[in-house]
Design a protein around this motif. Sequence first.
Motif, PDB file in Angstrom:
ATOM      1  N   ALA A 149       0.845  -1.200   0.000  1.00  0.00           N
ATOM      2  CA  ALA A 149       0.000   0.000   0.000  1.00  0.00           C
ATOM      3  C   ALA A 149       0.882   1.253   0.000  1.00  0.00           C
ATOM      4  N   PRO A 150       0.421   2.316  -0.626  1.00  0.00           N
ATOM      5  CA  PRO A 150       1.196   3.564  -0.609  1.00  0.00           C
ATOM      6  C   PRO A 150       1.086   4.249   0.753  1.00  0.00           C
ATOM      7  N   LYS A 151       1.928   5.235   0.930  1.00  0.00           N
ATOM      8  CA  LYS A 151       1.898   6.027   2.161  1.00  0.00           C
ATOM      9  C   LYS A 151       0.556   6.741   2.237  1.00  0.00           C
ATOM     10  N   LEU A 152      -0.013   6.799   3.439  1.00  0.00           N
ATOM     11  CA  LEU A 152      -1.273   7.503   3.657  1.00  0.00           C
ATOM     12  C   LEU A 152      -0.930   8.921   4.114  1.00  0.00           C
ATOM     13  N   GLU A 153      -1.197   9.877   3.267  1.00  0.00           N
ATOM     14  CA  GLU A 153      -0.782  11.259   3.527  1.00  0.00           C
ATOM     15  C   GLU A 153      -1.677  12.002   4.517  1.00  0.00           C
ATOM     16  N   ASN A 154      -2.963  11.695   4.541  1.00  0.00           N
ATOM     17  CA  ASN A 154      -3.914  12.406   5.389  1.00  0.00           C
ATOM     18  C   ASN A 154      -3.747  11.942   6.834  1.00  0.00           C
ATOM     19  N   GLU A 155      -3.192  12.793   7.690  1.00  0.00           N
ATOM     20  CA  GLU A 155      -2.895  12.426   9.084  1.00  0.00           C
ATOM     21  C   GLU A 155      -4.165  12.145   9.897  1.00  0.00           C
ATOM     22  N   THR A 156      -5.236  12.864   9.626  1.00  0.00           N
ATOM     23  CA  THR A 156      -6.494  12.632  10.340  1.00  0.00           C
ATOM     24  C   THR A 156      -7.040  11.252  10.008  1.00  0.00           C
ATOM     25  N   LEU A 157      -7.078  10.937   8.731  1.00  0.00           N
ATOM     26  CA  LEU A 157      -7.550   9.628   8.284  1.00  0.00           C
ATOM     27  C   LEU A 157      -6.639   8.518   8.822  1.00  0.00           C
ATOM     28  N   LYS A 158      -5.341   8.765   8.830  1.00  0.00           N
ATOM     29  CA  LYS A 158      -4.371   7.789   9.337  1.00  0.00           C
ATOM     30  C   LYS A 158      -4.629   7.496  10.819  1.00  0.00           C
ATOM     31  N   ALA A 159      -4.897   8.542  11.597  1.00  0.00           N
ATOM     32  CA  ALA A 159      -5.168   8.369  13.031  1.00  0.00           C
ATOM     33  C   ALA A 159      -6.484   7.627  13.260  1.00  0.00           C
ATOM     34  N   GLU A 160      -7.521   7.992  12.509  1.00  0.00           N
ATOM     35  CA  GLU A 160      -8.813   7.308  12.650  1.00  0.00           C
ATOM     36  C   GLU A 160      -8.699   5.839  12.275  1.00  0.00           C
ATOM     37  N   LEU A 161      -8.002   5.564  11.202  1.00  0.00           N
ATOM     38  CA  LEU A 161      -7.795   4.193  10.755  1.00  0.00           C
ATOM     39  C   LEU A 161      -7.013   3.407  11.806  1.00  0.00           C
ATOM     40  N   GLY A 162      -5.972   4.017  12.349  1.00  0.00           N
ATOM     41  CA  GLY A 162      -5.162   3.362  13.382  1.00  0.00           C
ATOM     42  C   GLY A 162      -5.974   3.023  14.617  1.00  0.00           C
ATOM     43  N   ASN A 163      -6.757   3.978  15.107  1.00  0.00           N
ATOM     44  CA  ASN A 163      -7.584   3.729  16.293  1.00  0.00           C
ATOM     45  C   ASN A 163      -8.579   2.597  16.049  1.00  0.00           C
ATOM     46  N   ALA A 164      -9.211   2.624  14.905  1.00  0.00           N
ATOM     47  CA  ALA A 164     -10.184   1.580  14.586  1.00  0.00           C
ATOM     48  C   ALA A 164      -9.500   0.226  14.412  1.00  0.00           C
ATOM     49  N   ALA A 165      -8.335   0.210  13.789  1.00  0.00           N
ATOM     50  CA  ALA A 165      -7.606  -1.042  13.575  1.00  0.00           C
ATOM     51  C   ALA A 165      -7.186  -1.659  14.912  1.00  0.00           C
ATOM     52  N   TRP A 166      -6.723  -0.834  15.845  1.00  0.00           N
ATOM     53  CA  TRP A 166      -6.343  -1.367  17.158  1.00  0.00           C
ATOM     54  C   TRP A 166      -7.565  -1.934  17.872  1.00  0.00           C
ATOM     55  N   LYS A 167      -8.694  -1.274  17.727  1.00  0.00           N
ATOM     56  CA  LYS A 167      -9.918  -1.799  18.356  1.00  0.00           C
ATOM     57  C   LYS A 167     -10.259  -3.169  17.778  1.00  0.00           C
ATOM     58  N   VAL A 168     -10.154  -3.320  16.452  1.00  0.00           N
ATOM     59  CA  VAL A 168     -10.421  -4.617  15.817  1.00  0.00           C
ATOM     60  C   VAL A 168      -9.444  -5.667  16.347  1.00  0.00           C
ATOM     61  N   LEU A 169      -8.156  -5.353  16.375  1.00  0.00           N
ATOM     62  CA  LEU A 169      -7.169  -6.340  16.829  1.00  0.00           C
ATOM     63  C   LEU A 169      -7.366  -6.718  18.298  1.00  0.00           C
ATOM     64  N   HIS A 170      -7.541  -5.724  19.163  1.00  0.00           N
ATOM     65  CA  HIS A 170      -7.708  -6.031  20.584  1.00  0.00           C
ATOM     66  C   HIS A 170      -9.001  -6.800  20.839  1.00  0.00           C
ATOM     67  N   THR A 171     -10.066  -6.443  20.149  1.00  0.00           N
ATOM     68  CA  THR A 171     -11.334  -7.158  20.324  1.00  0.00           C
ATOM     69  C   THR A 171     -11.221  -8.580  19.791  1.00  0.00           C
ATOM     70  N   THR A 172     -10.502  -8.765  18.702  1.00  0.00           N
ATOM     71  CA  THR A 172     -10.253 -10.110  18.181  1.00  0.00           C
ATOM     72  C   THR A 172      -9.545 -10.955  19.232  1.00  0.00           C
ATOM     73  N   MET A 173      -8.559 -10.387  19.899  1.00  0.00           N
ATOM     74  CA  MET A 173      -7.834 -11.129  20.947  1.00  0.00           C
ATOM     75  C   MET A 173      -8.761 -11.442  22.127  1.00  0.00           C
ATOM     76  N   ALA A 174      -9.640 -10.493  22.469  1.00  0.00           N
ATOM     77  CA  ALA A 174     -10.563 -10.701  23.586  1.00  0.00           C
ATOM     78  C   ALA A 174     -11.591 -11.786  23.279  1.00  0.00           C
ATOM     79  N   LYS A 175     -11.887 -12.011  22.002  1.00  0.00           N
ATOM     80  CA  LYS A 175     -12.843 -13.043  21.592  1.00  0.00           C
ATOM     81  C   LYS A 175     -12.175 -14.381  21.280  1.00  0.00           C
ATOM     82  N   PHE A 176     -10.865 -14.416  21.275  1.00  0.00           N
ATOM     83  CA  PHE A 176     -10.128 -15.639  20.945  1.00  0.00           C
ATOM     84  C   PHE A 176     -10.381 -16.682  22.041  1.00  0.00           C
ATOM     85  N   PRO A 177     -10.453 -17.960  21.688  1.00  0.00           N
ATOM     86  CA  PRO A 177     -10.739 -18.993  22.697  1.00  0.00           C
ATOM     87  C   PRO A 177      -9.679 -19.075  23.798  1.00  0.00           C
TER      88      PRO A 177
END
Length: 194
Positions: free
Chosen positions: A58-86
Amino acid sequence: MPRRQHITVFAILALFAFIGTSFVLMFRSQPQGADYPGPTSQEPVLVDNEILLGTATAPKLENETLKAELGNAAWKVLHTTMAKFPDKPTEEDSQALKSYIHLFARLYPCGECARHFQQILAKFPPQVATRSTAAAWACHVHNEVNKSLKKDLFDCSKIGDFYDCGCADDGPVKGKEKEKEKDGFKQLELEKEG
């Protein structure tokens, strides 16, 4: 224009959630007594290391606001995935989660972030022996990212309260921790060594 960015972030996260869920379900063994017949295709899906560990494109994401929103949401997905893991995953569950993490890193829409996360994964490979191990690992690598971004570190002993799996009847248990089970899931509790 900001509304369009929110829609884009939501669409990207929905796509990642769909792909991740599909991937995990594909490798998950059928629970005893379940009515689910399993995958309909007879062809096995094999994901080799060249695919899992390939370079992020993927190319560099130039929009810092979008990058931060994406990062926050991605961490929520990853942490929630771990919390749901058996609590006691099968070998297939563990392999599926490792594969998901590596594919998540490779396909992450911010190329610069993806390559950085791949470097962290090379140094700290996914730990998926149990739900607690996976959650503690995810918190640790999140803090590695936070260090590089000069952000505050998260107290990993509180990860179970912060990213609840939603499995218990009520929210996180306060005071003396007690185990609750529902649908085969225990509330996430992290153990400290030493």
